[in-house]
Design an enzyme around this catalytic site. Structure first.
Site, PDB file in Angstrom:
ATOM      1  CG  ASP A  69      -1.864   1.179   1.242  1.00  0.00           C
ATOM      2  OD1 ASP A  69      -1.758   2.048   0.356  1.00  0.00           O
ATOM      3  OD2 ASP A  69      -2.716   1.238   2.146  1.00  0.00           O
ATOM      4  CE1 TYR A  94      -9.699   6.067  -9.027  1.00  0.00           C
ATOM      5  CE2 TYR A  94      -9.475   7.226 -11.120  1.00  0.00           C
ATOM      6  CZ  TYR A  94     -10.266   6.670 -10.137  1.00  0.00           C
ATOM      7  OH  TYR A  94     -11.638   6.713 -10.252  1.00  0.00           O
ATOM      8  CB  THR A  95      -5.158   4.737 -15.299  1.00  0.00           C
ATOM      9  OG1 THR A  95      -5.622   3.391 -15.120  1.00  0.00           O
ATOM     10  CG2 THR A  95      -3.695   4.834 -14.890  1.00  0.00           C
ATOM     11  CE1 TYR A 158      -4.346   9.254 -14.773  1.00  0.00           C
ATOM     12  CE2 TYR A 158      -4.387  10.505 -16.828  1.00  0.00           C
ATOM     13  CZ  TYR A 158      -3.826   9.526 -16.026  1.00  0.00           C
ATOM     14  OH  TYR A 158      -2.736   8.820 -16.470  1.00  0.00           O
ATOM     15  CE  LYS A 162       0.200   9.886 -13.449  1.00  0.00           C
ATOM     16  NZ  LYS A 162       0.773   8.717 -12.737  1.00  0.00           N
TER      17      LYS A 162
END
Length: 321
Positions: A69, A94-95, A158, A162
């Protein structure tokens, strides 16, 4: 999307620093590099795993949902130290671009907070980090290949997450490398190529947007570029761009997929406003790769060449991997 639940492995206390152990190994004549790969069950992680099977000069530790994690700093620190990692290749992210608009906290916790933990631990333990980011940090309004020092202006949650990850990594671990990629696809997981292959085998026509311009990135090529950075005699920190060579739009991409796969499916071009999505995509996100080529000597194949190779591999696997 790579989820990162709680660490399932108990970490024991380690008394030696990573730098001391590295010196001891080298003094003993043990020169294998030790590499920790996060997000190992994703597209890029699996592509690195394929290349790792051919590497006898490296020891790889592959981690994903069942072992690590990244959001738990204490457990992550213990895990990293016990692995004696010299490099962390962070492929975890996360995509789910559209879903992120409704899962802001989860997206930020993985794409920003986890990256912060990696950076802090890497700096404290003397580990080199190669982190993967995205073309979505740009707004797509500059009609020329995007350079690393161009202004960023993400238009989606998103993209914002990033970019936040990039910035926090530079802050806590300025010696890290960040590689921005675009339009990633592979033999693994869900991606545009596999979707087109599935639709092309069951439909006579498929509609694809033609006014979003960029360049695909075959994950196998990106994995090779990341390992080329590991192999480089000099580790030069900073932000780099990587995608395959050439320029296309999603419609062009889909046409070539059908052609190379031998599918009798006609691709119809449509505009972005005819296919609305929850998150805004950059209209133009071709990446300039001069910096990574000049700094690390990375060779970059043309997108059509890599696509043909990937489809051949997928056909041998019956599209199931």
């Amino acid at each position: 999307m790579v989820y990162l639940p709680r660490l399932a492995v108990k970490c024991t206390k380690v008394h030696f620093t990573n730098n001391f152990l590295l010196t001891l190994r080298r003094f003993s004549g043990i020169m294998n590099k030790t590499i920790l790969v996060t997000g190992a069950n994703g597209q890029l992680g699996n592509s690195i795993r394929m290349l790792a099977s051919e590497r006898r000069d490296c020891v790889f530790h592959f981690t994903d949902v069942d072992t690590l994690d990244l959001r738990d700093e204490s457990r992550l620190s213990g895990f990293v130290q016990s692995s004696h990692a010299e490099y962390i290749l962070n492929c975890a992210a996360y995509t789910a671009v559209d879903k992120a608009e409704d899962e802001v906290e989860l997206c930020m916790s993985i794409n920003r907070d986890a990256v912060q933990n990696i950076g802090k631990i890497a700096r404290s333990q003397g580990i080199k980090v190669i982190h993967v980011s995205t073309d979505y940090v740009f707004d797509g309004t500059v009609a020329r290949p995007c350079r690393e020092d161009d202004a960023t202006n993400p238009q989606s949650v998103y993209g914002m997450s990033k970019l936040a990850g990039e910035k926090i990594l530079q802050e806590v671990c300025p010696d890290a490398v960040t590689v921005r990629a675009a339009w990633l696809y592979s033999e693994f997981g869900n991606n545009f190529v596999k979707t087109m292959l599935r639709l092309g085998s069951t439909r006579k026509t498929v509609s694809v947007v033609s006014d979003q311009i960029g360049t695909p990135t075959y994950a196998g090529d990106l994995a090779g570029a990341m390992l080329a950075i590991v192999d480089s005699p000099v580790f030069v920190p900073g932000i780099y761009h990587y995608s395959n060579e050439g320029v296309c739009n999603w419609y062009d991409f889909a046409v070539k997929i059908m052609e190379y796969a031998g599918l009798d499916c006609r691709v119809l071009p449509i505009k972005t406003d005819e296919y609305p999505t929850r998150a805004v995509r950059p209209a133009y996100s071709v990446l300039c790769k001069d910096k990574i080529r000049q700094t690390y000597g990375v060779k970059i194949p043309d997108w059509e060449t890599s696509l043909a190779k990937a489809i051949q591999r997928l056909q041998s696997l019956n599209f199931e991997s």
